[in-house]
Motif scaffolding. Structure first.
Motif, PDB file in Angstrom:
ATOM      1  N   LYS A 107      45.993  44.669  42.706  1.00  0.00           N
ATOM      2  CA  LYS A 107      44.928  45.527  42.157  1.00  0.00           C
ATOM      3  C   LYS A 107      44.618  46.719  43.045  1.00  0.00           C
ATOM      4  CE  LYS A 107      40.941  43.283  44.242  1.00  0.00           C
ATOM      5  NZ  LYS A 107      39.512  43.139  44.211  1.00  0.00           N
ATOM      6  N   GLN A 126      40.667  32.943  41.086  1.00  0.00           N
ATOM      7  CA  GLN A 126      40.103  34.297  41.113  1.00  0.00           C
ATOM      8  C   GLN A 126      39.551  34.662  39.737  1.00  0.00           C
ATOM      9  OE1 GLN A 126      42.062  37.493  43.555  1.00  0.00           O
ATOM     10  NE2 GLN A 126      43.765  36.069  43.514  1.00  0.00           N
ATOM     11  N   GLY A 129      36.266  33.043  39.336  1.00  0.00           N
ATOM     12  CA  GLY A 129      35.233  33.766  40.078  1.00  0.00           C
ATOM     13  C   GLY A 129      34.836  35.060  39.383  1.00  0.00           C
ATOM     14  N   MET A 130      35.836  35.773  38.841  1.00  0.00           N
ATOM     15  CA  MET A 130      35.534  37.026  38.134  1.00  0.00           C
ATOM     16  C   MET A 130      34.702  36.756  36.886  1.00  0.00           C
ATOM     17  SD  MET A 130      39.348  38.637  38.667  1.00  0.00           S
ATOM     18  CE  MET A 130      39.261  40.035  37.573  1.00  0.00           C
ATOM     19  N   LYS A 137      26.227  38.485  36.200  1.00  0.00           N
ATOM     20  CA  LYS A 137      25.748  39.881  36.164  1.00  0.00           C
ATOM     21  C   LYS A 137      25.294  40.272  34.762  1.00  0.00           C
ATOM     22  CE  LYS A 137      27.008  41.500  40.421  1.00  0.00           C
ATOM     23  NZ  LYS A 137      26.102  42.135  41.377  1.00  0.00           N
ATOM     24  N   ARG A 139      27.184  40.655  32.087  1.00  0.00           N
ATOM     25  CA  ARG A 139      28.152  41.475  31.345  1.00  0.00           C
ATOM     26  C   ARG A 139      28.627  40.727  30.104  1.00  0.00           C
ATOM     27  NH1 ARG A 139      30.841  42.353  37.061  1.00  0.00           N
ATOM     28  NH2 ARG A 139      29.440  43.962  37.854  1.00  0.00           N
TER      29      ARG A 139
ATOM     30  N   ASN B  31      22.750  40.192  45.164  1.00  0.00           N
ATOM     31  CA  ASN B  31      24.215  40.322  45.199  1.00  0.00           C
ATOM     32  C   ASN B  31      24.883  39.286  46.095  1.00  0.00           C
ATOM     33  OD1 ASN B  31      24.815  42.356  43.383  1.00  0.00           O
ATOM     34  ND2 ASN B  31      24.097  43.904  44.832  1.00  0.00           N
ATOM     35  N   GLY B  72      37.116  36.038  43.606  1.00  0.00           N
ATOM     36  CA  GLY B  72      36.847  36.590  42.272  1.00  0.00           C
ATOM     37  C   GLY B  72      35.417  37.092  42.153  1.00  0.00           C
ATOM     38  N   LEU B  73      34.477  36.370  42.756  1.00  0.00           N
ATOM     39  CA  LEU B  73      33.081  36.814  42.747  1.00  0.00           C
ATOM     40  C   LEU B  73      32.934  38.125  43.520  1.00  0.00           C
ATOM     41  CD1 LEU B  73      31.318  33.371  43.270  1.00  0.00           C
ATOM     42  CD2 LEU B  73      30.925  34.904  41.323  1.00  0.00           C
ATOM     43  N   ALA B  75      35.235  40.372  43.719  1.00  0.00           N
ATOM     44  CA  ALA B  75      35.778  41.394  42.816  1.00  0.00           C
ATOM     45  C   ALA B  75      34.759  41.770  41.744  1.00  0.00           C
ATOM     46  CB  ALA B  75      37.067  40.879  42.171  1.00  0.00           C
ATOM     47  N   ALA B  76      33.892  40.824  41.383  1.00  0.00           N
ATOM     48  CA  ALA B  76      32.880  41.091  40.354  1.00  0.00           C
ATOM     49  C   ALA B  76      31.619  41.725  40.932  1.00  0.00           C
ATOM     50  CB  ALA B  76      32.524  39.791  39.629  1.00  0.00           C
ATOM     51  N   GLY B  77      31.605  41.985  42.230  1.00  0.00           N
ATOM     52  CA  GLY B  77      30.491  42.714  42.833  1.00  0.00           C
ATOM     53  C   GLY B  77      29.556  41.894  43.695  1.00  0.00           C
ATOM     54  N   PHE B  78      29.898  40.636  43.938  1.00  0.00           N
ATOM     55  CA  PHE B  78      29.049  39.793  44.788  1.00  0.00           C
ATOM     56  C   PHE B  78      29.532  39.801  46.246  1.00  0.00           C
ATOM     57  CE2 PHE B  78      27.953  38.046  40.645  1.00  0.00           C
ATOM     58  CZ  PHE B  78      26.594  37.765  40.783  1.00  0.00           C
TER      59      PHE B  78
END
Lengths: 283, 319
Positions: A107, A126, A129-130, A137, A139, B31, B72-73, B75-78
């Motif tokens: 990425k 990952q 987690g995303m 958040k 979204r 965050n 991954g968190l 990457a999501a902004g945490f």
């Protein structure tokens, strides 16, 4: 999905295959089998399902793709280039020194790639987690996770699957590319997967099995609204799908063939594309 | 720098710190997010985790998955903080920390509790003498081994905010208290605790208090040493190492870790490139751990003030 939409996705899948094969031909070798087997899926995802902004590839609310079988990167690069994330000419830099298109997804190097993968199994956590982060958040997007049928030998995949269902991450869609082969040979010989649908159901998913080259079935599975459980789609697939000569090559994980052989693969896909165009014209 | 060394443990344990500070920081910063692998009870965060399951994520006994989820968190902004015991925070999930966090530039903090002999009654299976060696080989990583709880209070927030992968190794109980509250530390800068011209002891974590004691024992013998707290093992404060090597002509490191790949290796690499002087080490001699009380293990693996004294004398003799 109407016939015209279906044809459009089939056409896009053929265009992805041609761009992918041109990309691999430029380097002479590469991970052709597992790249070809996700081209129809990529056509449906980037052609109709996913929300993204070519002009703003890091838009936080976009749908994200995690290709945990990171060696299928070349197919995604072809898709992203066709969609305008970067120039088509860049595809010819695949695996060249200093390239932004490495063998496995990165990425931080490639515009439009959402997750760095390649060490098999690691994309699964990952992606979890995303998806968890996006959910926390607030979204409204989704994360699509592509996992190989060989890749699920890695125990980490099952840890991530367990977590996905435990936290009911319905914004994460698992897609297992059951293309029946891994590097050393048939998955059935190396480490059989047994019934993947039953396995995913036992892990707490709503699992469906669809043909990996059926764009309509893929679309319907991807758009299915989750009913209290995350969705897992098992793609009944063929490694090297869409190019008969590659499908019939026993060891097709990575192939190193002469330019004229690549040309013959490209010609075969172009012939399919022409037949499709003819079908459109006659309709 | 205000010191408070008496040879006694810091009255506040590292567990006290984690159990109060992690929840406080989570409440203050939306965050921030905390993940654990079924060991929240061990660092005092379980109550908070039960009340705030979206802020403190229990991943179950799956450390590799936890590291990947943290990536991954990120990457999501945490800004994720992960915890598990040291062997699992290093060996068990190293590839995930290396690839999904480090290589992919997803910044995370990993806390590994009970490093080295402080794993004590959990025994050899739980006793990491190699965690620093592993994290040192991760490009861009920061490794912190705090001397005492007072120091951890001052540096933790800065550590969590740093880019890259951060590895914090800390005992759940107390180390010997070294510092008064309220000091300011800079990550990457060693702290000179004592000045003496004959040799320099460079210590980290559990061994800093032992080094202070060793300096007292050496002074009784007429040997005056400098003592440095090298709480940041990576990036190493190379300037300070070279300056004190030049000033004192002999260096002895002291660490609760295998002699291979840890503080001794880092300091020796630095000396070789800057100011080669005789260098000795007090560390575990390439062995696996075993079960027992900390004091027994410190003696068993050669990590006492007396061992430091002997190594300093031996190293000075090589000048």
């Amino acid at each position: 999905m109407n016939t015209s939409e279906k044809r459009e996705l089939r056409r896009f899948a053929a265009e992805i295959r041609i761009a992918l094969l041109e990309e691999l031909k430029a380097r002479g070798f590469g991970h052709v089998g597992g790249s070809l087997s996700i081209c129809d899926l990529l056509a449906v995802l980037y052609g109709k399902v996913m929300n993204y902004r070519v002009e703003d590839p890091k838009w936080a609310d976009r749908d994200k793709l995690v290709c945990s079988k990171g060696h299928a990167g070349p197919a995604i690069y072809a898709t992203l280039a066709l969609k305008g994330f970067f120039p088509m000419e860049q595809l010819k830099t695949l695996n060249r020194p200093g390239t932004n298109l490495p063998s496995h997804c990165d990425k931080n190097k490639t515009v439009g790639i959402d997750c760095t993968t390649g060490s098999l199994g690691q994309g699964t956590s990952q992606a979890v987690g995303m998806a968890l982060g996006d959910k926390l958040k607030g979204r409204q997007n989704r994360v699509f996770l592509i996992v190989g049928d060989g890749e699920i030998d890695e125990g980490q995949c099952w840890e991530a699957a367990m977590f996905t269902a435990a936290k009911n991450l319905t914004n994460l869609v698992w897609i297992i590319d059951d293309n029946k082969k891994q590097l050393d040979g048939p998955t059935a010989d190396i480490l059989p997967t047994f019934d993947l649908r039953a396995k995913m159901e036992a892990f707490g998913f709503d699992a469906v099995r669809v043909k990996g080259n059926d764009v309509e079935a893929l679309y319907e599975a991807l758009e299915k609204k989750p009913e209290g459980k995350p969705v897992a789609i098992i793609m009944d697939n063929v490694k090297g799908s869409g190019v008969k000569a590659v499908e019939e090559t026993a060891s097709n994980h990575s192939m190193n063939v002469a330019p004229e052989v690549w040309d013959s693969y490209i010609a075969a896909v172009k012939a399919d594309l022409e037949a499709l165009e003819k079908e459109v014209a006659e309709a | 720098m205000k010191l408070n060394y008496t040879g006694s443990p810091d009255p506040r344990t590292f567990k006290d710190f984690f159990g109060t500070e992690i929840p406080r920081m989570l409440d203050a910063d939306p965050n921030l997010i905390y993940l654990d692998a079924d060991l929240m009870s061990c660092i005092g965060t379980a109550k908070y985790g039960k009340a705030h399951p979206d802020r403190a994520i229990n991943c179950g006994i799956a450390e590799g998955n936890m590291a990947g989820i943290a990536a991954g968190l990120a990457a999501a902004g945490f800004t994720p903080i992960c915890h598990t015991f040291g062997p699992f925070a290093s060996r068990r999930c190293f590839d995930q920390v290396f690839m999904s966090a480090g290589y992919a530039h997803n910044d995370i903090t990993m806390i590994g509790t009970d490093p080295g002999v402080t794993a004590a009654m959990n025994g050899g299976t739980h006793m990491p003498f190699e965690d620093v060696a592993m994290y040192r080989a991760l490009p861009g990583a920061t490794i912190v081994d705090p001397a005492d709880t007072a120091q951890l209070y001052s540096i933790f927030a800065d550590l969590v905010k740093r880019p890259g992968v951060k590895y914090l190794r800390a005992n759940r109980k107390s180390n010997d208290r070294v510092y008064e509250d309220g000091n300011t530390f800079e990550i990457g800068k060693g702290v000179v605790l004592r000045e003496g011209p004959d040799a320099t002891i460079i210590a980290a974590g559990y061994m800093v208090g032992k080094a202070m004691k060793a300096a007292e024992l050496l002074a009784e013998k007429g040997i005056q040493v400098s003592v440095i707290d090298m709480f940041t093992i990576k990036p190493l404060d190379a300037e300070l190492v070279a300056a004190y090597a030049k000033k004192t002509g002999a260096v002895v490191t002291a660490e609760n870790h295998n002699r291979i790949g840890g503080l001794y290796s880092a300091v020796a690499e630095c000396l070789a490139a800057t100011c080669p002087v005789p260098a000795g080490c007090v560390a575990v001699e390439d062995e696996f751990g075993e079960v027992g009380p900390v004091d027994y293990l410190a003696e068993r693996f050669g990590l006492t003030p007396e061992h430091i004294v002997a190594e300093v004398e031996k190293t000075i003799a090589r000048k």
